[in-house]
Design a protein around this motif. Structure first.
Motif, PDB file in Angstrom:
ATOM      1  N   ALA A  28       0.836  -1.209   0.000  1.00  0.00           N
ATOM      2  CA  ALA A  28       0.000   0.000   0.000  1.00  0.00           C
ATOM      3  C   ALA A  28       0.867   1.254   0.000  1.00  0.00           C
ATOM      4  CB  ALA A  28      -0.925  -0.018   1.228  1.00  0.00           C
ATOM      5  N   GLN A  29       1.942   1.254   0.793  1.00  0.00           N
ATOM      6  CA  GLN A  29       2.816   2.427   0.841  1.00  0.00           C
ATOM      7  C   GLN A  29       3.606   2.578  -0.452  1.00  0.00           C
ATOM      8  OE1 GLN A  29       5.020   1.774   4.421  1.00  0.00           O
ATOM      9  NE2 GLN A  29       3.502   2.779   5.708  1.00  0.00           N
ATOM     10  N   GLN A  30       3.961   1.449  -1.063  1.00  0.00           N
ATOM     11  CA  GLN A  30       4.657   1.506  -2.351  1.00  0.00           C
ATOM     12  C   GLN A  30       3.742   2.090  -3.430  1.00  0.00           C
ATOM     13  OE1 GLN A  30       6.022  -2.291  -3.760  1.00  0.00           O
ATOM     14  NE2 GLN A  30       7.659  -1.404  -4.982  1.00  0.00           N
ATOM     15  N   ALA A  31       2.453   1.759  -3.365  1.00  0.00           N
ATOM     16  CA  ALA A  31       1.495   2.317  -4.325  1.00  0.00           C
ATOM     17  C   ALA A  31       1.339   3.824  -4.152  1.00  0.00           C
ATOM     18  CB  ALA A  31       0.134   1.635  -4.147  1.00  0.00           C
ATOM     19  N   ARG A  32       1.628   4.330  -2.951  1.00  0.00           N
ATOM     20  CA  ARG A  32       1.544   5.773  -2.701  1.00  0.00           C
ATOM     21  C   ARG A  32       2.859   6.497  -3.020  1.00  0.00           C
ATOM     22  NH1 ARG A  32      -0.864   3.797   2.307  1.00  0.00           N
ATOM     23  NH2 ARG A  32      -3.144   3.873   2.157  1.00  0.00           N
ATOM     24  N   GLY A  33       3.853   5.771  -3.550  1.00  0.00           N
ATOM     25  CA  GLY A  33       5.094   6.411  -3.966  1.00  0.00           C
ATOM     26  C   GLY A  33       6.288   6.165  -3.075  1.00  0.00           C
ATOM     27  N   LEU A  34       6.128   5.362  -1.981  1.00  0.00           N
ATOM     28  CA  LEU A  34       7.260   5.094  -1.092  1.00  0.00           C
ATOM     29  C   LEU A  34       8.222   4.124  -1.763  1.00  0.00           C
ATOM     30  CD1 LEU A  34       8.544   5.402   1.740  1.00  0.00           C
ATOM     31  CD2 LEU A  34       7.277   3.353   2.408  1.00  0.00           C
TER      32      LEU A  34
END
Length: 258
Positions: A170-176
């Motif tokens: 989920a955080q990777q999908a937000r650009g992390l």
């Protein structure tokens, strides 16, 4: 349900979970009672590995060994083998590092015990479904609350892994950015801690509500939809395992096994 259990049709899987649990406890009692380092190693080679091969979970067991146990064993042998405080027989020395016989024996003793404990527990978890374990323990007369605690403890590590993986995606999908060198990977773990802890607390609350709705722990006890077979041969085998472990402990205490 998040679990390490692998669905197979082997004789090990068909065993009553209580039998496998008693066998695991007997192994733990013996390897920690007997002082010789080769006894836990012999149990791993002669009991744990053949059981994993018979259950056809050897590949997953080996991968878990590489991830969970091998780094710990390497650190143990480096620290105790080269920096054992009471070393008298030094085999090789370079600066403060001294490879000693006493350190190697201590490392072998602790390492073989840890190997027997962890690998035996992993074979148990890989071949025993938590729901079947809880049903078998309840059928054997154990309190449903204690049976649930034992069953839930087997699921806590895979549950943490699954939730951590979901949060990272989920955080990777937000650009992390979570790929790169060790420092970047370590920094990516910091935002993971808060959601992971809060999510697990929420899970505990939801599980408590669901268990209350299902009359968990009510008196009289609710009946179970499934019944776990418990042949007389396995019941006799459990008593023999318990008697063997108790006999070994008594022999160690009396000094027969030193």
């Amino acid at each position: 349900m998040t679990t390490l259990y692998l669905e197979r049709t082997s004789a090990v899987h068909r065993l009553n979970p209580v039998t496998k649990l008693v066998a695991l406890l007997a192994i733990i009692a013996i390897v920690f009672a007997v002082p010789q380092w080769w006894v836990p190693l012999a149990i791993v080679v002669l009991v744990v590995v053949p059981a994993a091969a018979l259950a056809r979970v050897g590949g997953r067991l080996f991968r878990l060994f590489l991830i969970l146990l091998l780094p710990l064993l390497v650190v143990l042998f480096i620290v105790q083998g080269f920096f054992f405080p009471d070393a008298t027989t030094v085999l090789w020395q370079w600066g403060p590092a001294r490879l000693s016989v006493e350190g190697l024996v201590f490392s072998l003793t602790i390492g073989s015990r840890l190997s027997a404990l962890v690998l035996g527990a992993l074979v148990f978890v890989l071949t025993t479904h938590p729901a079947r374990l809880m049903t078998a323990l309840t059928q054997a007369g154990m309190s449903p609350k204690i049976a649930y605690v034992i069953s839930a403890s087997l699921q806590i590590i895979p549950a943490f892994q699954e939730r951590a993986r979901s949060i990272l995606l989920a955080q990777q999908a937000r650009g992390l950015e979570i790929v790169g060198g060790p420092i970047r990977r370590a920094r990516a773990l910091l935002p993971l801690i808060g959601p992971l802890v809060l999510g697990m607390i929420t899970d505990v609350d939801e599980r408590s509500t669901a268990m209350e709705a299902r009359a968990f722990g009510a008196t009289p006890r609710p009946t179970s939809l499934t019944v776990v077979d418990d042949p007389i041969a396995e019941r006799i085998g459990r008593w023999l395992l318990a008697a063997t472990a108790a006999a070994v402990i008594v022999l160690v205490v009396l000094g027969v096994i030193a």
